[in-house]
Design a protein around this motif. Structure first.
Motif, PDB file in Angstrom:
ATOM      1  N   LYS A  10       0.830  -1.208   0.000  1.00  0.00           N
ATOM      2  CA  LYS A  10       0.000   0.000   0.000  1.00  0.00           C
ATOM      3  C   LYS A  10       0.860   1.252   0.000  1.00  0.00           C
ATOM      4  N   LEU A  11       1.911   1.252   0.817  1.00  0.00           N
ATOM      5  CA  LEU A  11       2.810   2.404   0.866  1.00  0.00           C
ATOM      6  C   LEU A  11       3.499   2.597  -0.479  1.00  0.00           C
ATOM      7  N   PHE A  12       3.991   1.516  -1.066  1.00  0.00           N
ATOM      8  CA  PHE A  12       4.701   1.583  -2.340  1.00  0.00           C
ATOM      9  C   PHE A  12       3.778   2.047  -3.465  1.00  0.00           C
ATOM     10  N   VAL A  13       2.586   1.451  -3.561  1.00  0.00           N
ATOM     11  CA  VAL A  13       1.648   1.811  -4.625  1.00  0.00           C
ATOM     12  C   VAL A  13       1.162   3.247  -4.466  1.00  0.00           C
ATOM     13  N   THR A  14       0.854   3.659  -3.235  1.00  0.00           N
ATOM     14  CA  THR A  14       0.355   5.018  -3.004  1.00  0.00           C
ATOM     15  C   THR A  14       1.384   6.055  -3.421  1.00  0.00           C
ATOM     16  N   TYR A  15       2.605   5.906  -2.967  1.00  0.00           N
ATOM     17  CA  TYR A  15       3.638   6.881  -3.309  1.00  0.00           C
ATOM     18  C   TYR A  15       4.014   6.809  -4.784  1.00  0.00           C
ATOM     19  N   SER A  16       3.953   5.634  -5.386  1.00  0.00           N
ATOM     20  CA  SER A  16       4.255   5.513  -6.813  1.00  0.00           C
ATOM     21  C   SER A  16       3.208   6.237  -7.650  1.00  0.00           C
ATOM     22  N   ILE A  17       1.928   6.040  -7.316  1.00  0.00           N
ATOM     23  CA  ILE A  17       0.856   6.735  -8.041  1.00  0.00           C
ATOM     24  C   ILE A  17       0.987   8.240  -7.853  1.00  0.00           C
ATOM     25  N   PHE A  18       1.265   8.655  -6.619  1.00  0.00           N
ATOM     26  CA  PHE A  18       1.437  10.086  -6.355  1.00  0.00           C
ATOM     27  C   PHE A  18       2.603  10.643  -7.173  1.00  0.00           C
ATOM     28  N   LEU A  19       3.712   9.894  -7.219  1.00  0.00           N
ATOM     29  CA  LEU A  19       4.870  10.345  -7.979  1.00  0.00           C
ATOM     30  C   LEU A  19       4.544  10.461  -9.466  1.00  0.00           C
ATOM     31  N   ILE A  20       3.861   9.449 -10.015  1.00  0.00           N
ATOM     32  CA  ILE A  20       3.544   9.471 -11.445  1.00  0.00           C
ATOM     33  C   ILE A  20       2.636  10.649 -11.773  1.00  0.00           C
ATOM     34  N   ILE A  21       1.589  10.857 -10.957  1.00  0.00           N
ATOM     35  CA  ILE A  21       0.670  11.966 -11.215  1.00  0.00           C
ATOM     36  C   ILE A  21       1.399  13.298 -11.077  1.00  0.00           C
ATOM     37  N   PHE A  22       2.207  13.446 -10.016  1.00  0.00           N
ATOM     38  CA  PHE A  22       2.928  14.700  -9.795  1.00  0.00           C
ATOM     39  C   PHE A  22       3.906  14.967 -10.937  1.00  0.00           C
ATOM     40  N   THR A  23       4.624  13.928 -11.382  1.00  0.00           N
ATOM     41  CA  THR A  23       5.585  14.097 -12.476  1.00  0.00           C
ATOM     42  C   THR A  23       4.884  14.478 -13.766  1.00  0.00           C
ATOM     43  N   LEU A  24       3.739  13.836 -14.045  1.00  0.00           N
ATOM     44  CA  LEU A  24       2.998  14.162 -15.267  1.00  0.00           C
ATOM     45  C   LEU A  24       2.439  15.578 -15.210  1.00  0.00           C
ATOM     46  N   ILE A  25       1.942  15.992 -14.039  1.00  0.00           N
ATOM     47  CA  ILE A  25       1.402  17.347 -13.900  1.00  0.00           C
ATOM     48  C   ILE A  25       2.488  18.392 -14.153  1.00  0.00           C
ATOM     49  N   ILE A  26       3.708  18.099 -13.711  1.00  0.00           N
ATOM     50  CA  ILE A  26       4.809  19.046 -13.909  1.00  0.00           C
ATOM     51  C   ILE A  26       5.383  18.947 -15.315  1.00  0.00           C
ATOM     52  N   SER A  27       5.602  17.726 -15.806  1.00  0.00           N
ATOM     53  CA  SER A  27       6.350  17.545 -17.051  1.00  0.00           C
ATOM     54  C   SER A  27       5.534  17.864 -18.297  1.00  0.00           C
ATOM     55  N   ILE A  28       4.222  17.541 -18.297  1.00  0.00           N
ATOM     56  CA  ILE A  28       3.429  17.771 -19.510  1.00  0.00           C
ATOM     57  C   ILE A  28       3.321  19.257 -19.834  1.00  0.00           C
ATOM     58  N   PRO A  29       2.889  20.140 -18.897  1.00  0.00           N
ATOM     59  CA  PRO A  29       2.874  21.576 -19.234  1.00  0.00           C
ATOM     60  C   PRO A  29       4.262  22.108 -19.584  1.00  0.00           C
ATOM     61  N   MET A  30       5.287  21.635 -18.867  1.00  0.00           N
ATOM     62  CA  MET A  30       6.640  22.105 -19.163  1.00  0.00           C
ATOM     63  C   MET A  30       7.062  21.670 -20.561  1.00  0.00           C
ATOM     64  N   TYR A  31       6.693  20.421 -20.927  1.00  0.00           N
ATOM     65  CA  TYR A  31       7.034  19.946 -22.261  1.00  0.00           C
ATOM     66  C   TYR A  31       6.375  20.801 -23.330  1.00  0.00           C
ATOM     67  N   TYR A  32       5.071  21.070 -23.186  1.00  0.00           N
ATOM     68  CA  TYR A  32       4.374  21.869 -24.192  1.00  0.00           C
ATOM     69  C   TYR A  32       4.889  23.303 -24.206  1.00  0.00           C
ATOM     70  N   TYR A  33       5.248  23.826 -23.045  1.00  0.00           N
ATOM     71  CA  TYR A  33       5.807  25.178 -23.015  1.00  0.00           C
ATOM     72  C   TYR A  33       7.143  25.228 -23.757  1.00  0.00           C
ATOM     73  N   LEU A  34       8.033  24.295 -23.464  1.00  0.00           N
ATOM     74  CA  LEU A  34       9.323  24.257 -24.147  1.00  0.00           C
ATOM     75  C   LEU A  34       9.156  23.953 -25.632  1.00  0.00           C
ATOM     76  N   LYS A  35       8.189  23.097 -25.961  1.00  0.00           N
ATOM     77  CA  LYS A  35       7.946  22.769 -27.354  1.00  0.00           C
ATOM     78  C   LYS A  35       7.496  24.010 -28.128  1.00  0.00           C
ATOM     79  N   ASN A  36       6.525  24.722 -27.577  1.00  0.00           N
ATOM     80  CA  ASN A  36       6.029  25.920 -28.269  1.00  0.00           C
ATOM     81  C   ASN A  36       7.110  26.991 -28.343  1.00  0.00           C
ATOM     82  N   THR A  37       7.888  27.122 -27.251  1.00  0.00           N
ATOM     83  CA  THR A  37       8.963  28.115 -27.261  1.00  0.00           C
ATOM     84  C   THR A  37      10.011  27.763 -28.308  1.00  0.00           C
TER      85      THR A  37
END
Length: 616
Positions: A10-37
């Motif tokens: 439970k600890l491993f799955v919870t933190y892994s899901i949190f990490l994946i969601i947090f990374t996607l929330i940060i990386s996707i907008p940053m990727y599109y921003y850098l791509k457009n720039t």
């Protein structure tokens, strides 16, 4: 096994899901921003390069106009004011050699002066159809001899009637041999007093206007210079073959009111970016068309690298979370295993704090304190229960004496009356030995040899009562004689065989007590050929034996030890209390008739024998 019910999972799955969601929330907008720039920067760089071509074209056009103006200006020479254009006309009319020489000198000097002033210009030519040719660069005389008014490249300036025109040639047409030099030419027909006197041509290298590294490095990219009616230059071979349709397409796409910009077009099923810039001096438009897939190929690499980096980051983070969750839950797992292993044995239990965590060390101390308290409590309960069993055992011994005295006194009386004193005396000696064994209570633990001897005395006494109807056989190997066992273990089981064996049976009863050793285990079996135990009674015995397997805290609710029906249970309880889990006890009926009771245990080593002899 990886179970989703465990805290680690439970600890491993919870933190892994949190990490994946947090990374996607940060990386996707940053990727599109850098791509457009990056996309904007690429387009801005191309627009800047195209605008640079347009600006250079305007600069060359201004230089050409300035050169034209200089040629029409009058100069001082030999006391008269004559311009280059006038001198060119005079050459066609003069017959005086001195005047002709002066005109040639004037024209050559002006061309030399203009080429020095405009060093970025490749060639400056003044010529006419009558064989006059002035230039700052070498030329091929044969090309000049073949020059006529019908030359293709002179048709447009002739029609322009003095206006500036531009032309492109893949090689300088004044050079018949040598390395080809692509050039752009500014050309016009010059007049004096309404008379056509020749042409002014200014050439610039194509590479000076179009930087090949900047705009032609992308395969299939096309750079085109065109106006409303004609295409001056294009590096696209297909454009040359379909220049009219392509020209119409460009003119339709590029708004007439826009001097620069960027449009997306569909060409041969691909999306192309069209970046354009109008030249203000020449009215030519510089258009750069390139496939967006190839233009933004670096963005595809950037996307793949970004996705790979994010995937690697998530994978490494998940691995770290897995190790961290295992590290955090490892002491808890060890604690559970230690708790599961807690029993009545007096052993020091400690949780290994391999990761040096203070919380685990505190938990370790608390657990050791709890275990010590539990051990003390269990020892008190066991001590109390042992004392209770011992007191019941003593009562049981007290019950044996009157019971045997009553039976054996009757046997002695019969022997005295029928056979005389010798038989009676023998029975008295055996009875005295039997009572002595049961009465002496210094140690409740004895050896198999002594217990077997006591069982023999009991059977011989019972044989005096039942005579020929009772037969027995006792066998004990030498290596089993020193094995420790609770006192009064075999006698109650033999008594049970006699009590149940003679029920509903006319034949004689045979009881066998046999000891055998197999490997590192010893076995004692008590067999009889009697009537056996009633199935209901056997079931009841098994249930009572299971009751004594339950935890120690239910002991006070169990039945008291007595003779008769409880002889087997009392023996089993004392065996379990003494041997714990190192003993096996079986009871049942034989396949044909009679009862079989089996006791087995491990052959102790010297240290076990010493500890057993010292145990109370």
């Amino acid at each position: 096994m990886f179970s989703f019910k465990t805290f680690q999972t439970k600890l491993f799955v919870t933190y892994s899901i949190f990490l994946i969601i947090f990374t996607l929330i940060i990386s996707i907008p940053m990727y599109y921003y850098l791509k457009n720039t990056t996309k904007k920067n690429i387009l801005a760089g191309i627009q800047q390069s195209v605008a640079g071509i347009s600006e250079s074209l305007d600069i060359y056009a201004n230089q050409y106009e300035n050169i034209t103006t200089q040629l029409y200006l009058k100069r001082d020479g030999s006391g008269s004011q004559v311009s280059v254009v006038q001198a060119l006309q005079n050459l066609m009319l003069m017959e005086n050699d001195a005047e002709v020489l002066n005109a040639y000198t004037l024209i050559d000097n002006n061309i030399t002066l203009l080429s020095e002033i405009n060093k970025n210009i490749y060639r400056i030519n003044i010529f006419n159809e009558h064989g006059l040719f002035f230039s700052n660069q070498p030329y091929d005389k044969s090309v000049l001899d073949s020059l006529s008014e019908d030359a293709d490249w002179l048709q447009e300036p002739q029609l322009a009637d003095g206006a500036m025109v531009m032309e492109y040639a893949s090689q300088d047409h004044w050079r018949a041999d040598g390395d080809p030099v692509p050039v752009f030419s500014f050309l016009r027909r010059m007049k004096w007093n309404g008379v056509n006197i020749g042409y002014l041509e200014v050439q610039i290298r194509a590479d000076d206007l179009i930087k090949p590294v900047k705009l032609t490095s992308i395969p299939s990219a096309s750079l085109t210079l065109f106006n409303q009616t004609d295409v001056l230059y294009s590096n696209d071979a297909n454009f040359k073959d379909n220049n009219i349709s392509r020209l119409m397409e460009f003119n339709a796409i590029i708004p007439s009111a826009m001097n620069n910009g960027q449009q997306s077009i569909r060409h041969h099923g691909n999306t192309e970016s069209l970046i354009f810039q109008r030249s203000q001096k020449t009215d030519y438009t510089i258009a750069y068309a390139v496939s967006e897939n190839k233009l933004f190929a670096s963005l595809l690499i950037f996307r793949n690298v970004t996705f790979a980096a994010v995937f690697l980051l998530i994978s490494l983070s998940i691995l770290v979370f897995y190790i961290l969750s295992k590290t955090l839950t490892y002491p808890i797992t060890k604690l559970r295993k230690v708790i599961d292993s807690v029993d009545l044995d007096d052993k020091k239990i400690k949780i290994n704090n391999e990761f040096k965590m203070d919380e685990i060390e505190l938990l370790n101390r608390s657990f050791r304190t709890m275990n010590e308290r539990l051990q003390n409590s269990l020892e008190e309960i066991v001590q109390f229960r042992t004392m209770e069993l011992q007191s019941q055992f003593e009562v049981l011994q007290a019950q044996i004496n009157p019971h045997f005295l009553f039976n054996m006194l009757g046997v002695i009386a019969i022997f005295s009356e029928e056979e005389g004193g010798t038989k009676a005396a023998d029975v008295c000696h055996k009875l005295a030995s039997f009572l002595r064994y049961t009465v002496i209570q210094t140690n409740p633990i004895t050896t198999l040899e002594q217990e077997m001897s006591f069982a023999r005395d009991y059977l011989e006494l019972m044989q005096t009562r039942y005579r020929h109807r009772l037969q027995f056989e006792l066998v004990l190997p030498e290596e089993m004689k020193r094995i420790s066992i609770p006192k009064l273990t075999l006698q109650p089981l033999v008594e049970n065989s006699i009590n149940h064996g003679f029920q509903h049976m006319d034949r004689g009863l045979v009881i066998t007590i046999r000891g055998i050793v197999e490997g590192d285990r010893w076995y004692i079996t008590i067999l009889d050929n009697g009537s056996g135990i009633d199935p209901e009674q056997l079931k009841s015995l098994h249930e009572k034996m299971e009751m004594y397997e339950r935890p120690i805290h239910v002991f006070p609710k169990k039945e008291q030890l007595t003779l008769g029906g409880m002889g087997i249970i009392s023996t089993y309880a004392r065996l379990k209390l003494y041997f714990k889990n190192r003993i096996a006890f079986r009871i049942g009926n034989n396949a044909d008739y009679g009862t079989c009771i089996s006791i087995s245990g491990w052959i102790p080593d010297e240290s076990d024998e010493h500890s057993q002899e010292e145990s109370p």
